[in-house]
Design a protein around this motif. Structure first.
Motif, PDB file in Angstrom:
ATOM      1  N   ASP A   1       1.159  -3.808  11.643  1.00 31.59           N
ATOM      2  CA  ASP A   1       0.333  -3.344  10.524  1.00 31.59           C
ATOM      3  C   ASP A   1       0.052  -4.551   9.645  1.00 31.59           C
ATOM      4  O   ASP A   1       0.905  -5.002   8.883  1.00 31.59           O
TER       5      ASP A   1
ATOM      6  N   THR B   1      -1.442  -4.966   7.025  1.00 28.76           N
ATOM      7  CA  THR B   1      -1.413  -4.787   5.568  1.00 28.76           C
ATOM      8  C   THR B   1       0.010  -4.679   5.023  1.00 28.76           C
ATOM      9  O   THR B   1       0.192  -4.546   3.814  1.00 28.76           O
TER      10      THR B   1
ATOM     11  N   GLN C   1     -17.185  -3.446   5.981  1.00 30.79           N
ATOM     12  CA  GLN C   1     -17.486  -2.258   5.175  1.00 30.79           C
ATOM     13  C   GLN C   1     -18.886  -2.426   4.604  1.00 30.79           C
ATOM     14  O   GLN C   1     -19.132  -3.291   3.778  1.00 30.79           O
TER      15      GLN C   1
ATOM     16  N   LYS D   1     -11.469   3.021  -3.387  1.00 30.18           N
ATOM     17  CA  LYS D   1     -10.620   3.024  -2.185  1.00 30.18           C
ATOM     18  C   LYS D   1     -11.285   2.287  -1.033  1.00 30.18           C
ATOM     19  O   LYS D   1     -10.628   1.565  -0.277  1.00 30.18           O
ATOM     20  N   GLU D   2     -12.602   2.469  -0.868  1.00 27.53           N
ATOM     21  CA  GLU D   2     -13.306   1.779   0.221  1.00 27.53           C
ATOM     22  C   GLU D   2     -13.244   0.264   0.022  1.00 27.53           C
ATOM     23  O   GLU D   2     -13.036  -0.490   0.978  1.00 27.53           O
TER      24      GLU D   2
ATOM     25  N   GLU E   1     -10.994  -1.443  -1.835  1.00 26.60           N
ATOM     26  CA  GLU E   1      -9.603  -1.914  -1.739  1.00 26.60           C
ATOM     27  C   GLU E   1      -9.152  -2.014  -0.287  1.00 26.60           C
ATOM     28  O   GLU E   1      -8.451  -2.959   0.094  1.00 26.60           O
ATOM     29  N   ARG E   2      -9.567  -1.048   0.530  1.00 23.29           N
ATOM     30  CA  ARG E   2      -9.150  -1.060   1.944  1.00 23.29           C
ATOM     31  C   ARG E   2      -9.721  -2.280   2.659  1.00 23.29           C
ATOM     32  O   ARG E   2      -9.024  -2.929   3.441  1.00 23.29           O
ATOM     33  N   ASN E   3     -10.997  -2.605   2.385  1.00 23.86           N
ATOM     34  CA  ASN E   3     -11.590  -3.769   3.044  1.00 23.86           C
ATOM     35  C   ASN E   3     -10.870  -5.053   2.625  1.00 23.86           C
ATOM     36  O   ASN E   3     -10.587  -5.925   3.454  1.00 23.86           O
TER      37      ASN E   3
ATOM     38  N   LYS F   1      -7.780  -5.170   1.504  1.00 25.41           N
ATOM     39  CA  LYS F   1      -6.391  -5.101   1.970  1.00 25.41           C
ATOM     40  C   LYS F   1      -6.265  -5.638   3.396  1.00 25.41           C
ATOM     41  O   LYS F   1      -5.286  -6.310   3.728  1.00 25.41           O
ATOM     42  N   VAL F   2      -7.251  -5.340   4.228  1.00 23.23           N
ATOM     43  CA  VAL F   2      -7.221  -5.822   5.612  1.00 23.23           C
ATOM     44  C   VAL F   2      -7.745  -7.253   5.705  1.00 23.23           C
ATOM     45  O   VAL F   2      -7.065  -8.149   6.214  1.00 23.23           O
TER      46      VAL F   2
ATOM     47  N   GLN G   1     -17.745   0.209   9.088  1.00 20.46           N
ATOM     48  CA  GLN G   1     -17.636   1.395   8.230  1.00 20.46           C
ATOM     49  C   GLN G   1     -18.866   1.486   7.329  1.00 20.46           C
ATOM     50  O   GLN G   1     -19.296   0.483   6.753  1.00 20.46           O
TER      51      GLN G   1
END
Length: 281
Positions: A58, A60, A90, A100-101, A103-105, A107-108, A195
């Motif tokens: 993982d 992250t 993204q 959230k969208e 932050e996720r991009n 984060k990875v 995404q």
């Protein structure tokens, strides 16, 4: 060619990472390959053997990354070349994408890379050798694509910290290369990889057109061959003094030159105003 080298490749179950891993194994290198799913690595590449070590990781989670790197060193005894490759695009305008969208991009694409660098550097620094590849994008050099601001900003971040990383690792004999790929014919723009925004806003017509162009027209018609990219990575890893910045693909060169010309023109046109801020002693 030293095929005894050990490579550590993230995001190896598809795209450039998969092509590179297969090429390395075919040429006799040893590879620790990571993905969110070990089964996807085995399905795409094959069962674990003396040259291939699949690891579920993982990206992250810093502790998880630390364990993966320790497992690789425990298995092969060392890491010589590390390819920080895992990530995704993204799409969406800055207004459309939720917290959230975004932050996720990040984060990875950003914090995931930093997790790998943090834990690998501790080892490479003591080893006093190695080569770190951080895979950015031509979108990490020029960001004027409507609907790609967040993705490009993650890649700009990779560009920024890689320039510093190169200076930090140089005294320890560790090379660092930042790769800006253009469009490569992988599944990067396919459903399940790229995404799109959960809540698109119809009024952003340029962003929708750019999105559809990427999903429908560019996807499957990218001008660059991932097999040749894999050969390029191997060639770079064998250079005595590899570059910090490496643009990969005719299209990457095209977009980079446009950006350079734009910046040079803007600087020249505003030179007097831009340099008017100094104290007059």
């Amino acid at each position: 060619m030293n095929t005894k080298k050990v490579w550590f490749v993230t995001g190896a179950s598809k795209g450039l990472g998969l092509t590179l891993t297969k090429k390395l194994l075919a040429q006799g290198f040893r590879v620790a390959a990571t993905s969110r799913s070990k089964n996807s690595l085995i399905a795409a590449i094959g069962e674990e053997n003396e040259s291939f070590f699949p690891i579920e990781m993982d990206l992250t989670n810093n502790q998880n990354v630390k364990k993966a790197i320790e497992a690789s060193i425990g298995h092969f005894g060392k890491i010589d070349v590390l390819v920080n490759n895992a990530g995704y695009s993204q799409i969406g305008t800055l207004e459309e994408l939720s917290e959230k969208e975004v932050e996720r991009n990040f984060k990875v694409n950003v914090f995931g890379y930093l997790n790998v660098i943090r834990n690998a550097s501790a080892y490479l620094r003591q080893q006093k050798s190695g080569h770190l590849f951080n895979i950015s994008s031509i979108g990490g050099y020029t960001g004027n694509f409507a609907g790609f601001g967040i993705y490009c900003s993650t890649k700009f971040a990779v560009t920024g910290f890689t320039e510093a990383l190169a200076e930090e690792m140089k005294p320890f004999g560790v090379n660092t290369t930042l790769v800006y790929p253009g469009y490569f014919r992988t599944n990067f723009l396919s459903e399940g990889s790229v995404q799109t925004p959960a809540n698109p806003i119809e009024e952003y017509k340029a962003a929708r057109e750019m999105e559809q162009a990427h999903l429908n027209d560019i996807n499957g018609n990218q001008p660059n061959d991932p097999e040749k990219a894999a050969e390029v990575f191997i060639a770079l890893s064998q250079q005595e003094n590899p570059p910090v910045h490496f643009f990969m693909g005719e299209d990457a060169y095209h977009y980079a030159n446009l950006k350079i010309e734009t910046i040079q023109k803007a600087m020249e046109e505003n030179r007097d105003l831009g340099t008017s801020t100094g104290f007059i002693e």
